[in-house]
Design a protein around this motif. Structure first.
Motif, PDB file in Angstrom:
ATOM      1  N   THR A  93      25.026 -21.130  28.965  1.00 50.95           N
ATOM      2  CA  THR A  93      26.056 -21.469  27.977  1.00 50.95           C
ATOM      3  C   THR A  93      25.654 -20.915  26.620  1.00 50.95           C
ATOM      4  OG1 THR A  93      25.011 -23.617  27.547  1.00 50.95           O
ATOM      5  CG2 THR A  93      26.788 -23.553  29.188  1.00 50.95           C
ATOM      6  N   ARG A 103      29.424 -23.504  24.751  1.00 52.56           N
ATOM      7  CA  ARG A 103      28.968 -24.853  24.439  1.00 52.56           C
ATOM      8  C   ARG A 103      30.051 -25.585  23.648  1.00 52.56           C
ATOM      9  NH1 ARG A 103      22.692 -24.127  22.318  1.00 52.56           N
ATOM     10  NH2 ARG A 103      21.737 -23.967  24.396  1.00 52.56           N
ATOM     11  N   GLU A 104      29.916 -26.876  23.516  1.00 56.75           N
ATOM     12  CA  GLU A 104      30.858 -27.644  22.694  1.00 56.75           C
ATOM     13  C   GLU A 104      30.858 -27.089  21.275  1.00 56.75           C
ATOM     14  OE1 GLU A 104      31.820 -32.267  21.358  1.00 56.75           O
ATOM     15  OE2 GLU A 104      30.160 -31.827  22.730  1.00 56.75           O
ATOM     16  N   ASP A 139      26.728 -20.483  22.160  1.00 53.11           N
ATOM     17  CA  ASP A 139      27.452 -20.939  20.974  1.00 53.11           C
ATOM     18  C   ASP A 139      28.536 -19.950  20.575  1.00 53.11           C
ATOM     19  OD1 ASP A 139      25.713 -23.275  20.414  1.00 53.11           O
ATOM     20  OD2 ASP A 139      24.195 -21.732  20.075  1.00 53.11           O
ATOM     21  N   GLY A 182      31.879 -24.150  20.582  1.00 51.79           N
ATOM     22  CA  GLY A 182      31.607 -22.719  20.653  1.00 51.79           C
ATOM     23  C   GLY A 182      32.818 -21.875  20.307  1.00 51.79           C
TER      24      GLY A 182
END
Length: 281
Positions: A148, A180-181, A150, A183
């Motif tokens: 994962t 990612r959260e 960014d 991102g």
């Protein structure tokens, strides 16, 4: 004198005088030529379309790398899809906060030839210890990898030949699963006047996948057909609203020297012409 005539548009285009052909070959995936031009220095073209030149590459690479990374603010892991010339990798690695970069390139020969004939693009970036080079199809990678990131940067060719798959819903959905959260995905998306259909299609494909999607732009001399559009897609709408004061602070703290990017240019790049706004509604 030999000339290179670009074949991007069927009824109009641009040409370059060729002072010297440095390399020309049909690779396993595409026709590659690298030549010298008096005005733009070393020039690379794939399948008849200009990809990069020594004299104006900095605009494209700075805007596609620095805009998402400075907007994100805490980028640690970056995925680059495409970008075999190494210019994007070079700019991403200027950010000391970046701890890891995976670059997925479908054609090893592009990397090898660019390291040899366009060394000023990568400037040793391929040898950086933070880098993992993967020779693979970008679509397959984002749909099967457990990694994962960014920020994901799609530094692709135009949607012709091997690059066509990097403009599909399957690619965009794969990128979403690898983010990612908080991102952010950015992609090369062609020139808005000559390739407006690409912008429209990308907007339609991003809309079901991301809550915040738009385009930002820059003018790059050898990418003809209007301003160059970069797609922007994220589920964190605050990233696009990053204030000028925050951008200036991040830019100053980074210690990065640029030739095109500034925080003011960053914010202004999201101001699109009316015909583009209407097209992506």
């Amino acid at each position: 004198m030999r000339e290179f005539r670009e074949t991007l548009y069927p009824h109009w285009g641009q040409f370059f005088s060729i002072d010297e052909v440095l390399f020309e070959q049909k690779t396993d995936h595409q026709h590659l030529i690298i030549f010298h031009n008096k005005e733009f220095g070393r020039v690379m073209a794939l399948d008849g379309i200009i990809q990069t030149t020594e004299h104006d590459e900095f605009i494209y690479h700075e805007m596609l790398a620095h805009v998402p990374i400075f907007a994100h603010g805490s980028t640690r892991r970056v995925l680059i899809v495409g970008g075999g010339d190494g210019g994007m990798l070079r700019e991403v690695l200027h950010h000391n906060v970046v701890e890891h970069v995976t670059q997925v390139e479908i054609d090893q020969q592009v990397i090898d030839m660019c390291k040899r004939y366009l060394p000023n693009h990568s400037q040793g970036a391929f040898d950086d210890g933070r880098v993992n080079i993967v020779i693979d199809d970008g679509v397959e990678y984002v749909n099967n990898s457990d990694d994962t990131f960014d920020v994901i940067i799609s530094d692709s060719t135009d949607p012709i030949g091997p690059g066509e798959a990097l403009y599909t819903s399957r690619f965009y959905s794969g990128c979403r699963r690898c983010l990612r959260e908080g991102g952010l995905l950015v992609t090369q998306n062609g020139c808005t006047f000559g390739q407006l259909d690409e912008v429209i299609t990308t907007a339609e494909r991003l809309q079901p996948l991301f809550t915040d999607y738009t385009f930002y732009a820059a003018t790059i001399p050898t990418y003809i057909g209007g301003i160059m559009a970069f797609a922007w897609a994220t589920n964190d709408s605050s990233l696009r609203q990053t204030s000028i004061d925050v951008l200036k602070e991040r830019f100053l703290n980074s210690g990065i020297t640029t030739r095109y990017y500034t925080p003011d240019v960053h914010q202004a790049a999201f101001a699109l012409p009316q015909y583009v706004i209407e097209a992506i509604k």
